[in-house]
Design a protein around this motif. Structure first.
Motif, PDB file in Angstrom:
ATOM      1  N   GLN A  53       1.035  -1.209  -0.080  1.00 24.14           N
ATOM      2  CA  GLN A  53       0.099   0.060  -0.162  1.00 24.14           C
ATOM      3  C   GLN A  53       1.002   1.252  -0.060  1.00 24.14           C
ATOM      4  OE1 GLN A  53      -3.372  -0.249   0.063  1.00 24.14           O
ATOM      5  NE2 GLN A  53      -3.453   1.758  -0.336  1.00 24.14           N
ATOM      6  N   GLY A  54       0.612   2.165  -1.012  1.00 22.79           N
ATOM      7  CA  GLY A  54       1.335   3.425  -0.994  1.00 22.79           C
ATOM      8  C   GLY A  54       2.506   3.390  -1.869  1.00 22.79           C
ATOM      9  N   ASP A  55       2.885   2.226  -2.320  1.00 24.04           N
ATOM     10  CA  ASP A  55       4.117   1.904  -3.408  1.00 24.04           C
ATOM     11  C   ASP A  55       3.588   2.685  -4.765  1.00 24.04           C
ATOM     12  OD1 ASP A  55       5.820   0.761  -1.302  1.00 24.04           O
ATOM     13  OD2 ASP A  55       5.415  -1.086  -2.253  1.00 24.04           O
ATOM     14  N   THR A  56       4.798   3.117  -5.461  1.00 30.74           N
ATOM     15  CA  THR A  56       4.671   3.537  -6.606  1.00 30.74           C
ATOM     16  C   THR A  56       5.537   2.967  -7.630  1.00 30.74           C
ATOM     17  OG1 THR A  56       6.120   5.430  -6.719  1.00 30.74           O
ATOM     18  CG2 THR A  56       3.855   5.894  -5.958  1.00 30.74           C
ATOM     19  N   LEU A  57       5.547   2.781  -8.755  1.00 25.49           N
ATOM     20  CA  LEU A  57       6.496   2.077  -9.699  1.00 25.49           C
ATOM     21  C   LEU A  57       7.652   2.706  -9.547  1.00 25.49           C
ATOM     22  CD1 LEU A  57       5.752   0.375 -13.022  1.00 25.49           C
ATOM     23  CD2 LEU A  57       7.508   2.176 -12.926  1.00 25.49           C
ATOM     24  N   TYR A  58       7.668   4.010  -9.585  1.00 24.95           N
ATOM     25  CA  TYR A  58       8.978   4.871  -9.664  1.00 24.95           C
ATOM     26  C   TYR A  58       9.620   4.597  -8.407  1.00 24.95           C
ATOM     27  CZ  TYR A  58      11.737   8.912  -9.804  1.00 24.95           C
ATOM     28  OH  TYR A  58      13.068   9.731  -9.780  1.00 24.95           O
ATOM     29  N   ARG A  59       8.979   4.632  -7.213  1.00 25.91           N
ATOM     30  CA  ARG A  59       9.732   4.433  -6.113  1.00 25.91           C
ATOM     31  C   ARG A  59      10.365   2.817  -6.218  1.00 25.91           C
ATOM     32  NH1 ARG A  59      10.927   7.418  -2.014  1.00 25.91           N
ATOM     33  NH2 ARG A  59       9.589   8.742  -2.628  1.00 25.91           N
ATOM     34  N   ILE A  60       9.521   1.941  -6.301  1.00 26.10           N
ATOM     35  CA  ILE A  60      10.397   0.642  -6.330  1.00 26.10           C
ATOM     36  C   ILE A  60      11.337   0.502  -7.355  1.00 26.10           C
ATOM     37  CG2 ILE A  60       9.735  -1.734  -6.978  1.00 26.10           C
ATOM     38  CD1 ILE A  60       6.764  -1.336  -6.138  1.00 26.10           C
ATOM     39  N   ALA A  61      11.334   1.115  -8.160  1.00 23.00           N
ATOM     40  CA  ALA A  61      12.373   0.781  -9.374  1.00 23.00           C
ATOM     41  C   ALA A  61      13.578   1.699  -8.970  1.00 23.00           C
ATOM     42  CB  ALA A  61      11.928   1.883 -10.843  1.00 23.00           C
TER      43      ALA A  61
END
Length: 263
Positions: A53-61
């Motif tokens: 919850q709250g994750d974005t593709l940008y931040r995971i990358a």
């Protein structure tokens, strides 16, 4: 970290912003909040990341040392790049070639022939492996034109995130032109590493990007034709007056020199 080290992540962020931008006016507001810069993509073969919850593709990358655009392409996540809690993302491309270590392991082993009482020792047979040829650039149905006049001061280098396009050095204020017919999907100035940036979508597979402009002359949603002026050359986010130009196929940067006409 210099502006060019942030270009790979900045262009991805521009594409991410396209889906959420409903305005068709040229943006000249305050600079967007800085986000962590993406490191050089380092595929982690066999590894995955679960979306919380709250994750974005940008931040995971970014947290995994991967270009956000690479992560989206590897997992077939379409614009607007929405991910959901519980979703599992591969941290590597699905069509990767055999790893170099695997090739070494699978290579035929050469055993020395033991001495024979009746004859000399035979030399082992060496099997040579042909070098892999670089992949040919994907064919484009578009007729590309040069986006600006000037001298090419930096060329595309495959796999190098700071050189995903070409730099054309010229004079401040000279025209920057659309390289092919299309629709402006981003016109903004708040992205670290690109300055005043315009992105044109030519069809479902092809995009072109124009960075470091002095000013932008088109609005989001506007149709443009090849050769139409869309900006003025400048040095926003750069050390001197130049145009940073990229062509992307299915989100992946390709060498613009493979598509631009000879001059």
């Amino acid at each position: 970290m210099g502006p060019r080290r942030n270009q790979a992540a900045a262009l991805v962020l521009a594409v991410l912003l396209v889906a959420g931008c409903g305005s068709t006016r040229v943006i000249r507001g305050p600079v967007a909040q800085r986000m962590p810069a993406s490191r050089i993509s380092a595929p982690k073969y066999g590894a995955t990341a679960t979306v919380h919850q709250g994750d974005t593709l940008y931040r995971i990358a970014v947290e995994n040392g991967i270009s956000p655009l690479d992560l989206a392409m590897w997992n077939s996540v379409p614009p607007p790049y929405t991910i959901h809690p519980g979703q599992r993302l591969r941290l590597y491309p699905s069509d990767r070639s055999v790893a170099r270590s695997a090739v070494a392991t699978a290579a035929p082993r050469v055993a020395a022939t033991p001495p024979s009482p009746a004859g000399p020792v035979r030399a082992p047979t060496v099997v040579s492996t042909p070098l892999q040829q670089p992949a040919a650039p994907p064919p484009s149905p578009l007729t590309w034109t040069w986006p600006a006049d000037g001298t090419i001061s930096s060329r595309y280098v495959a796999g190098e995130p700071t050189r995903q396009g070409i730099d054309i050095t010229g004079a401040e204020g000279q025209p920057v032109r659309a390289a092919a017919d299309g629709v402006v999907v981003y016109s903004g100035s708040g992205l670290v590493g690109y300055g005043e940036l315009v992105i044109v979508k030519h069809n479902d597979a092809w995009l072109s990007a124009y960075g470091h402009n002095r000013s932008r002359m088109v609005n989001e949603g506007q149709h443009v034709t090849a050769g139409q002026q869309i900006a003025q050359m400048g040095h926003t986010g750069a050390a001197h007056d130049l145009l940073h130009f990229e062509i992307r196929f299915n989100g992946k940067p390709v060498d613009p020199m493979a598509y631009l006409p000879a001059r």
